[in-house]
Design a protein around this motif. Structure first.
Motif, PDB file in Angstrom:
ATOM      1  N   ARG A   1       0.894  -1.228   0.309  1.00 44.25           N
ATOM      2  CA  ARG A   1      -0.171  -0.407  -0.020  1.00 44.25           C
ATOM      3  C   ARG A   1       0.617   1.609  -0.186  1.00 44.25           C
ATOM      4  O   ARG A   1       2.141   1.018   0.462  1.00 44.25           O
ATOM      5  CB  ARG A   1      -0.728   0.041   1.352  1.00 44.25           C
ATOM      6  CG  ARG A   1      -2.059  -0.623   1.069  1.00 44.25           C
ATOM      7  CD  ARG A   1      -3.137  -1.239   2.247  1.00 44.25           C
ATOM      8  NE  ARG A   1      -2.900  -1.242   3.517  1.00 44.25           N
ATOM      9  CZ  ARG A   1      -2.162  -0.449   4.356  1.00 44.25           C
ATOM     10  NH1 ARG A   1      -2.208   0.617   4.711  1.00 44.25           N
ATOM     11  NH2 ARG A   1      -1.722  -0.918   5.889  1.00 44.25           N
TER      12      ARG A   1
ATOM     13  N   ARG B   1     -11.122   4.750   2.372  1.00 47.27           N
ATOM     14  CA  ARG B   1     -11.577   5.755   1.681  1.00 47.27           C
ATOM     15  C   ARG B   1     -10.358   7.100   1.576  1.00 47.27           C
ATOM     16  O   ARG B   1     -10.772   7.487   3.106  1.00 47.27           O
ATOM     17  CB  ARG B   1     -13.152   5.772   0.813  1.00 47.27           C
ATOM     18  CG  ARG B   1     -13.036   6.914   0.262  1.00 47.27           C
ATOM     19  CD  ARG B   1     -14.796   6.763   0.240  1.00 47.27           C
ATOM     20  NE  ARG B   1     -15.063   8.360  -0.434  1.00 47.27           N
ATOM     21  CZ  ARG B   1     -16.154   8.432  -1.509  1.00 47.27           C
ATOM     22  NH1 ARG B   1     -16.616   7.018  -2.347  1.00 47.27           N
ATOM     23  NH2 ARG B   1     -16.931   9.060  -2.324  1.00 47.27           N
TER      24      ARG B   1
ATOM     25  N   TRP C   1      -5.719   8.289  -5.861  1.00 47.54           N
ATOM     26  CA  TRP C   1      -5.603   7.559  -6.364  1.00 47.54           C
ATOM     27  C   TRP C   1      -3.882   7.386  -6.967  1.00 47.54           C
ATOM     28  O   TRP C   1      -3.211   8.433  -6.977  1.00 47.54           O
ATOM     29  CB  TRP C   1      -5.972   8.214  -7.883  1.00 47.54           C
ATOM     30  CG  TRP C   1      -6.241   7.733  -8.716  1.00 47.54           C
ATOM     31  CD1 TRP C   1      -6.074   7.002 -10.357  1.00 47.54           C
ATOM     32  CD2 TRP C   1      -7.073   5.976  -9.425  1.00 47.54           C
ATOM     33  NE1 TRP C   1      -5.559   5.879 -11.271  1.00 47.54           N
ATOM     34  CE2 TRP C   1      -6.464   5.105 -10.273  1.00 47.54           C
ATOM     35  CE3 TRP C   1      -8.228   5.521  -7.825  1.00 47.54           C
ATOM     36  CZ2 TRP C   1      -7.696   4.319 -10.563  1.00 47.54           C
ATOM     37  CZ3 TRP C   1      -8.749   4.106  -8.969  1.00 47.54           C
ATOM     38  CH2 TRP C   1      -8.151   3.417  -9.602  1.00 47.54           C
TER      39      TRP C   1
ATOM     40  N   TRP D   1      -0.040  -6.750  -6.045  1.00 42.13           N
ATOM     41  CA  TRP D   1      -0.707  -5.504  -6.706  1.00 42.13           C
ATOM     42  C   TRP D   1      -1.520  -6.704  -7.494  1.00 42.13           C
ATOM     43  O   TRP D   1      -1.190  -8.116  -8.132  1.00 42.13           O
ATOM     44  CB  TRP D   1      -0.341  -4.863  -7.178  1.00 42.13           C
ATOM     45  CG  TRP D   1       0.324  -3.756  -6.601  1.00 42.13           C
ATOM     46  CD1 TRP D   1      -0.199  -3.719  -4.921  1.00 42.13           C
ATOM     47  CD2 TRP D   1       0.208  -2.268  -6.718  1.00 42.13           C
ATOM     48  NE1 TRP D   1       0.862  -2.198  -4.527  1.00 42.13           N
ATOM     49  CE2 TRP D   1       1.189  -1.529  -5.594  1.00 42.13           C
ATOM     50  CE3 TRP D   1       1.196  -1.892  -8.536  1.00 42.13           C
ATOM     51  CZ2 TRP D   1       2.001  -0.583  -5.953  1.00 42.13           C
ATOM     52  CZ3 TRP D   1       1.894  -0.708  -8.477  1.00 42.13           C
ATOM     53  CH2 TRP D   1       2.098   0.046  -7.387  1.00 42.13           C
ATOM     54  N   GLU D   2      -2.823  -6.875  -7.575  1.00 49.69           N
ATOM     55  CA  GLU D   2      -3.766  -7.348  -8.452  1.00 49.69           C
ATOM     56  C   GLU D   2      -4.352  -6.844  -9.381  1.00 49.69           C
ATOM     57  O   GLU D   2      -4.911  -5.521  -9.059  1.00 49.69           O
ATOM     58  CB  GLU D   2      -4.720  -8.413  -7.173  1.00 49.69           C
ATOM     59  CG  GLU D   2      -3.984  -9.110  -6.845  1.00 49.69           C
ATOM     60  CD  GLU D   2      -5.160 -10.254  -5.811  1.00 49.69           C
ATOM     61  OE1 GLU D   2      -6.853  -9.382  -5.754  1.00 49.69           O
ATOM     62  OE2 GLU D   2      -4.835 -10.259  -4.668  1.00 49.69           O
TER      63      GLU D   2
ATOM     64  N   GLY E   1      -7.084  -5.587 -12.084  1.00 50.87           N
ATOM     65  CA  GLY E   1      -9.035  -5.417 -11.851  1.00 50.87           C
ATOM     66  C   GLY E   1      -8.894  -5.696 -13.630  1.00 50.87           C
ATOM     67  O   GLY E   1      -8.750  -6.018 -14.056  1.00 50.87           O
TER      68      GLY E   1
ATOM     69  N   ARG F   1      -5.423  -2.872  -7.691  1.00 54.55           N
ATOM     70  CA  ARG F   1      -5.306  -2.806  -6.295  1.00 54.55           C
ATOM     71  C   ARG F   1      -4.225  -3.005  -5.799  1.00 54.55           C
ATOM     72  O   ARG F   1      -3.532  -4.524  -5.970  1.00 54.55           O
ATOM     73  CB  ARG F   1      -6.793  -3.918  -6.718  1.00 54.55           C
ATOM     74  CG  ARG F   1      -7.873  -3.593  -4.298  1.00 54.55           C
ATOM     75  CD  ARG F   1      -8.501  -4.703  -5.100  1.00 54.55           C
ATOM     76  NE  ARG F   1     -10.368  -4.368  -5.150  1.00 54.55           N
ATOM     77  CZ  ARG F   1     -11.352  -5.002  -5.389  1.00 54.55           C
ATOM     78  NH1 ARG F   1     -12.023  -5.531  -4.784  1.00 54.55           N
ATOM     79  NH2 ARG F   1     -11.547  -3.857  -6.184  1.00 54.55           N
TER      80      ARG F   1
ATOM     81  N   ALA G   1      -6.472  -2.937   0.821  1.00 59.04           N
ATOM     82  CA  ALA G   1      -7.797  -2.477  -0.059  1.00 59.04           C
ATOM     83  C   ALA G   1      -9.320  -3.176  -0.909  1.00 59.04           C
ATOM     84  O   ALA G   1      -9.194  -4.266  -0.856  1.00 59.04           O
ATOM     85  CB  ALA G   1      -7.426  -1.489  -1.692  1.00 59.04           C
ATOM     86  N   GLU G   2     -10.176  -2.213  -0.328  1.00 52.95           N
ATOM     87  CA  GLU G   2     -11.051  -3.414  -0.873  1.00 52.95           C
ATOM     88  C   GLU G   2     -11.659  -2.883  -2.871  1.00 52.95           C
ATOM     89  O   GLU G   2     -12.649  -3.618  -2.824  1.00 52.95           O
ATOM     90  CB  GLU G   2     -12.215  -2.931   0.204  1.00 52.95           C
ATOM     91  CG  GLU G   2     -12.236  -3.369   1.547  1.00 52.95           C
ATOM     92  CD  GLU G   2     -13.508  -2.605   2.553  1.00 52.95           C
ATOM     93  OE1 GLU G   2     -14.854  -2.042   1.550  1.00 52.95           O
ATOM     94  OE2 GLU G   2     -12.973  -3.309   3.140  1.00 52.95           O
ATOM     95  N   VAL G   3     -11.440  -1.185  -2.686  1.00 52.03           N
ATOM     96  CA  VAL G   3     -11.018  -1.602  -3.991  1.00 52.03           C
ATOM     97  C   VAL G   3     -10.068  -1.146  -5.093  1.00 52.03           C
ATOM     98  O   VAL G   3      -8.285  -0.040  -4.384  1.00 52.03           O
ATOM     99  CB  VAL G   3     -12.269   0.062  -3.828  1.00 52.03           C
ATOM    100  CG1 VAL G   3     -13.589   0.256  -3.530  1.00 52.03           C
ATOM    101  CG2 VAL G   3     -11.510   1.301  -3.341  1.00 52.03           C
ATOM    102  N   ASP G   4     -10.241  -1.054  -5.728  1.00 54.52           N
ATOM    103  CA  ASP G   4      -9.069  -0.673  -7.117  1.00 54.52           C
ATOM    104  C   ASP G   4      -8.900   1.042  -6.860  1.00 54.52           C
ATOM    105  O   ASP G   4      -9.450   2.179  -6.411  1.00 54.52           O
ATOM    106  CB  ASP G   4      -8.989  -0.623  -8.368  1.00 54.52           C
ATOM    107  CG  ASP G   4      -9.776  -2.181  -8.569  1.00 54.52           C
ATOM    108  OD1 ASP G   4      -9.466  -3.089  -8.288  1.00 54.52           O
ATOM    109  OD2 ASP G   4     -10.688  -1.749 -10.025  1.00 54.52           O
ATOM    110  N   ALA G   5      -7.740   1.555  -6.599  1.00 57.25           N
ATOM    111  CA  ALA G   5      -6.845   2.184  -6.098  1.00 57.25           C
ATOM    112  C   ALA G   5      -5.360   2.822  -6.888  1.00 57.25           C
ATOM    113  O   ALA G   5      -4.427   3.947  -6.959  1.00 57.25           O
ATOM    114  CB  ALA G   5      -6.268   2.687  -4.617  1.00 57.25           C
TER     115      ALA G   5
END
Length: 259
Positions: free
Chosen positions: A8, A134, A142, A163-164, A166, A181, A185-189
């Motif tokens: 992160r 968030r 971002w 990292w993965e 999306g 992602r 994290a729960e969402v792509d950033a």
């Protein structure tokens, strides 16, 4: 450190030719306040969003300026072992720009480049990891890589940081915009794409969240900066703008549209 904390972005330093002038600009445009960090022998001021420190500002070394390095933002990515990350980066075609070093009471870091020259700093904190949430106004929401070859770059970062991928968004003539992602994290950033011809080199661009994009953009030019790309809507409905500070550092602004 568990896998949920790996990979992160956790800190952002502005490397600039005029720290004081840059501080005046960003406090006026973004709304940050400046908080001195007293643990260093050399002066170091932190950017603070509300009550949360998110980064700092340092003078770009003279040797870097002489070598052609422009003012830029440097993102720190959390890892469990900085030295192992640096060694693995070299095996994957990257390189080390600054050897691993300890920051008393803070952690250990290094500066590396990916195979195409974009720069990040692996960082292992001394204390507990921060929570994933968030972004609030003033925080970085971002992270975007413009690369010579984003697929190869993604493989590099996936190996180092876990990292993965999306969704792959088809941007027409601009090519594919790959959403990514980061750990926990729960969402792509993160977004990655091949750089257009007018962008001279691979680099990371960081987006600062704002609750009023138009007002923030209106403050850029009067404070000596420049708007490179005016406000626009991106897939998903959020709004962004890309700017340059008075010393030549690129940054972006981001407004969420959904609550």
């Amino acid at each position: 450190m568990g896998e949920a904390q790996r990979g992160r972005f956790v800190w952002f330093d502005l490397m600039t030719t005029d720290v004081s002038a840059a501080q005046d600009f960003y406090t006026a445009v973004v709304g940050w306040t400046i908080t001195p960090f007293e643990a260093f022998q050399d002066p170091y001021d932190m950017w603070t969003a509300g009550e949360t420190p998110i980064g700092g500002a340092m003078k770009l070394p003279d040797e870097a300026v002489a070598g052609g390095a422009p003012p830029h933002w440097l993102g720190y990515v959390q890892v469990s072992d900085v030295d192992a990350t640096v060694a693995r980066a070299a095996e994957l075609g990257g390189g080390m720009l600054m050897a691993p070093s300890d920051i008393p009471t803070v952690g250990r870091f290094a500066v590396i480049r990916d195979p195409f020259g974009a720069v990040v700093a692996p960082f292992a904190p001394s204390g507990p990891p921060t929570e994933v949430a968030r972004a609030e106004p003033g925080q970085v929401s971002w992270h975007e890589l413009m690369s010579d070859d984003f697929e190869t770059a993604f493989a590099f970062y996936r190996d180092l940081f876990g990292w993965e991928k999306g969704e792959a968004v088809d941007m027409g003539d601009a090519g594919i915009y790959q959403l990514v992602r980061m750990g926990g994290a729960e969402v792509d950033a993160i977004g990655m794409m091949n750089r257009p011809a007018e962008v001279p080199a691979s680099y990371w661009l960081y987006y600062v969240n704002t609750d009023d994009l138009d007002a923030a953009v209106e403050r850029v030019a009067p404070n000596g900066g420049r708007v490179i790309m005016p406000p626009m809507v991106v897939p998903g409905g959020d709004r962004i703008a890309v700017c340059m500070d008075p010393q030549g550092g690129a940054f972006a602004l981001h407004e969420y549209t959904a609550p």
